[in-house]
Design a protein around this motif. Structure first.
Motif, short mmCIF file in Angstrom:
data_model
loop_
_atom_site.label_atom_id
_atom_site.label_comp_id
_atom_site.label_asym_id
_atom_site.label_seq_id
_atom_site.Cartn_x
_atom_site.Cartn_y
_atom_site.Cartn_z
N ARG A 1 0.86 -1.18 0.00
CA ARG A 1 0.00 0.00 0.00
C ARG A 1 0.89 1.23 0.00
NH1 ARG A 1 -3.70 1.05 3.89
NH2 ARG A 1 -4.53 -1.00 4.43
N VAL A 2 0.31 2.39 -0.32
CA VAL A 2 1.12 3.61 -0.44
C VAL A 2 1.77 3.96 0.90
CG1 VAL A 2 -0.77 5.25 0.04
CG2 VAL A 2 1.15 5.93 -1.46
N GLU A 3 1.13 3.59 2.01
CA GLU A 3 1.72 3.86 3.33
C GLU A 3 3.07 3.19 3.48
OE1 GLU A 3 -2.79 4.19 3.96
OE2 GLU A 3 -1.40 2.96 2.78
N TRP A 4 3.23 1.97 2.91
CA TRP A 4 4.49 1.23 3.02
C TRP A 4 5.64 2.05 2.42
CZ3 TRP A 4 8.85 -1.09 3.42
CH2 TRP A 4 9.01 -2.39 3.90
N ILE A 5 5.43 2.53 1.21
CA ILE A 5 6.50 3.27 0.52
C ILE A 5 6.76 4.60 1.22
CG2 ILE A 5 7.38 3.88 -1.75
CD1 ILE A 5 4.95 2.48 -2.95
N ALA A 6 5.68 5.27 1.63
CA ALA A 6 5.84 6.55 2.32
C ALA A 6 6.61 6.37 3.62
CB ALA A 6 4.47 7.18 2.59
N LEU A 7 6.33 5.28 4.34
CA LEU A 7 7.04 5.02 5.59
C LEU A 7 8.53 4.80 5.37
CD1 LEU A 7 4.39 2.78 7.33
CD2 LEU A 7 5.50 4.74 8.42
N LEU A 8 8.89 4.08 4.30
CA LEU A 8 10.30 3.84 4.03
C LEU A 8 11.03 5.14 3.75
CD1 LEU A 8 12.72 1.99 3.54
CD2 LEU A 8 11.93 1.72 1.18
N LEU A 9 10.46 5.98 2.89
CA LEU A 9 11.13 7.25 2.56
C LEU A 9 11.13 8.21 3.74
CD1 LEU A 9 10.82 6.00 -0.31
CD2 LEU A 9 10.61 8.34 -1.14
N ALA A 10 10.06 8.18 4.52
CA ALA A 10 10.01 9.04 5.70
C ALA A 10 11.02 8.59 6.76
CB ALA A 10 8.59 9.03 6.29
N ALA A 11 11.13 7.28 6.95
CA ALA A 11 12.13 6.77 7.90
C ALA A 11 13.53 7.17 7.46
CB ALA A 11 12.02 5.24 8.00
N ALA A 12 13.78 7.12 6.15
CA ALA A 12 15.09 7.54 5.64
C ALA A 12 15.37 9.00 6.00
CB ALA A 12 15.14 7.35 4.12
N ARG A 13 14.37 9.84 5.89
CA ARG A 13 14.55 11.25 6.26
C ARG A 13 14.84 11.41 7.74
NH1 ARG A 13 9.91 15.09 3.57
NH2 ARG A 13 10.29 14.65 1.35
N ARG A 14 14.21 10.59 8.56
CA ARG A 14 14.39 10.72 10.01
C ARG A 14 15.64 10.01 10.50
NH1 ARG A 14 13.08 14.29 12.82
NH2 ARG A 14 12.79 13.03 14.69
N GLY A 15 16.31 9.28 9.62
CA GLY A 15 17.47 8.50 10.06
C GLY A 15 17.06 7.23 10.78
N ALA A 16 15.79 6.84 10.64
CA ALA A 16 15.29 5.64 11.28
C ALA A 16 15.48 4.44 10.36
CB ALA A 16 13.81 5.81 11.64
N ILE A 17 15.16 3.26 10.87
CA ILE A 17 15.37 2.00 10.14
C ILE A 17 14.04 1.26 10.05
CG2 ILE A 17 16.64 -0.18 10.13
CD1 ILE A 17 18.65 1.21 12.10
N VAL A 18 13.71 0.79 8.85
CA VAL A 18 12.50 -0.01 8.66
C VAL A 18 12.87 -1.49 8.65
CG1 VAL A 18 10.77 -0.70 6.95
CG2 VAL A 18 11.16 1.72 7.42
N ALA A 19 12.22 -2.27 9.50
CA ALA A 19 12.35 -3.73 9.48
C ALA A 19 11.12 -4.29 8.78
CB ALA A 19 12.44 -4.28 10.90
N ALA A 20 11.34 -4.91 7.63
CA ALA A 20 10.23 -5.40 6.80
C ALA A 20 9.71 -6.73 7.34
CB ALA A 20 10.69 -5.56 5.36
#
Length: 523
Positions: free
Chosen positions: A63-82
């Motif tokens: 869903r669009v939230e998935w992609i938005a979360l990845l790019l947003a986490a990148a901006r925040r310096g956070a890490i996404v665990a899939a």
């Protein structure tokens, strides 16, 4: 290359990009809309206290939230665990514990998956880092943890500062391990974005002429890499929330799709739904991974019906679409796994498994890879990382193949004991450990067999005292593991076939496989 050019954000800033950026379930999302959603999600993450180094586990369908979360986490310096949506409690618990996730993004519900029930089987003290859940699609779900609603797209939050660095971990994939549960493969913005651009260039993607049907889950490198490659190209991406053959067939036929990637079984199921001789006149490339018997026959049928299948190669460690066959290859070569690396800077070599010397073209051995797409390492596991990478920076793939001599290579088989089940690589130890945790089980071994044209696993169990009830064991595994990991057969034995070697006593897995096939044949 400047850091701004290898950030994930840079992938969505193409000036010549097609519109819309995405189509989800028939709903278009423009590039401006998507950029806005990324900004809103970045602000939302900051409001949840997510910043540099924090891990957010994402347990969502496409869903669009998935992609938005990845790019947003990148901006925040956070890490996404899939998190794979097919995971069940034992697997989710392992990933949350290993990643140290602070926040879990979760679906309220999807088809038959009861996310709340799966979470209910996880002891809170087993995942002490997890602070709260964020629910997508509903205000809340029943849970042991505090819940918030993911309302980033609906409610304004104060703008947040960007804290991302392109060479720090940003995305964790799961990969098969030799013990209970998988390892976590860490990638940075640089490894992801650089490879995405290499894919776009190697496939000669044009924003106005090409479009992708994304039918693979974003939680795996196969789905994520193809997605990012087409985002980098500025081409439109039509997304399935989860694969089903009928909607895939409809999108392929109605939206001038030129590219899609998936397993042989996915393309088999799509073709089976139409009797048209050449149903997809716009399709140029379908990259496929061969997981099932009969894939060569499928490729020949698909070719005759205008659905060109291309063999490829990849892994979580070097990313999917690491290499692909070229259009000019002979058909028999084009459908083999392997191909030419996407990146001109990638290097592939083969090492003889007996002499440990580098092998000449045509000689099979272990594939070793050096490339810009190579992972940073196994998250929180420096010892496993050291074991996986040579002193000169090549990743030891654990796969067997051979060089062709023209810069391409052929993938032949997996070197170790890992099983390919349901399209996923699975370590036998993961299922064996779950069995051994059950009452009445002293020991267990699991092997993969071909059962009615599908790769399935068969378990052999040594009882602790009175033989356990097979139905009870299977029911327990269904609660704890994804369905494709549940053994198709379970046999009680007194002992496993073993052999003595210089390195100790080893289980004869080949003999176990033969035993499994013999027993199945008599049923």
């Amino acid at each position: 290359m400047h850091a701004d050019e290898v950030s994930l954000q840079s992938l969505i800033e193409s000036e010549s990009a097609a519109e819309p950026a995405f189509v989800f379930d028939g709903t278009p999302v423009s590039r401006a809309e998507f950029a806005g959603k990324v900004g809103q999600t970045t602000a939302w993450l900051a409001a949840q206290g997510i910043g540099r180094g924090d891990v957010v586990a994402v347990w969502l369908v496409n869903r669009v939230e998935w992609i938005a979360l990845l790019l947003a986490a990148a901006r925040r310096g956070a890490i996404v665990a899939a998190v794979n949506t097919r995971y069940r409690s034992a697997e989710v618990e392992h990933l949350l514990k290993l990643s140290g996730a602070k926040l879990l993004m979760i679906e309220a519900a999807f088809r038959s998956i009861d996310f709340a029930a799966i979470l209910a089987d996880i002891a809170r003290d087993e995942v002490p880092a997890l602070q709260k859940l964020a629910v997508v699609g509903a205000a809340t779900i029943p849970a042991q943890w505090p819940c918030v609603h993911f309302d980033a797209f609906d409610k304004p939050y104060p703008p947040a500062l960007s804290q991302g660095e392109v060479d720090l971990p940003v995305l964790l994939y799961t990969t098969s391990g030799t013990t209970k549960g998988p390892k976590l493969v860490a990638h940075s913005q640089r490894t992801l974005a650089t490879h995405a651009r290499a894919v776009a260039v190697a496939l000669r993607l044009s924003p106005q002429r090409h479009a992708l049907l994304a039918m693979l889950p974003f939680c795996g490198t196969f789905g994520m890499t193809s997605l990012l490659g087409f985002i980098a190209a500025g081409a439109t991406v039509h997304v399935l929330d989860a694969f089903e053959a009928a909607p895939a067939l409809k999108i392929l036929g109605e939206h001038k799709i030129t590219h899609s990637f998936g397993s042989d079984e996915m393309f088999r199921r799509i073709l089976a739904l139409t009797s048209a001789p050449r149903p997809f006149p716009h399709v140029e490339v379908c990259g496929f991974a061969a997981f099932q018997p009969g894939w060569r026959e499928l490729a020949a049928e698909a070719e005759a019906r205008g659905l060109p299948l291309f063999g490829l190669y990849g892994s979580s460690e070097v990313q999917a679409l690491f290499s692909i066959a070229r259009p000019g290859d002979a058909f028999a070569d084009r459908i083999e796994g392997g191909g030419q690396p996407m990146s001109p800077d990638a290097k592939v070599r083969v090492r003889d498994t007996e002499t440990r010397e580098l092998a000449a073209p045509g000689v099979s051995g272990e594939i070793e890879i050096s490339a810009p797409s190579r992972f940073l390492g196994y998250f929180g596991n420096p010892e496993a990382t050291r074991d996986a990478i040579t002193s000169d920076g090549f990743f030891r793939t654990g796969d067997i193949g051979r060089l062709r001599g023209d810069g391409s290579f052929v993938y032949e088989t997996r070197a170790g004991d890992a099983m390919r089940l349901g399209g996923f690589l699975v370590a036998p130890g993961e299922i064996e450990d779950e069995l051994k945790s059950c009452d009445g089980v002293a020991d267990a071994q699991v092997v993969a067999v071909d059962l009615k044209g599908q790769a399935r696993c068969v378990a052999f169990v040594i009882p602790a005292d009175a033989p356990p009830q097979q139905e009870t064991l299977i029911a327990r595994l269904r609660e704890r593991l994804a369905g494709y990991k549940v053994p198709a057969r379970l046999y009680i034995v007194d002992a496993f076939p073993v052999t003595d070697s210089a390195n100790g006593v080893k289980i004869q897995r080949a003999k176990l496989r033969a035993m499994a096939m013999e027993r199945i044949a008599t049923e």
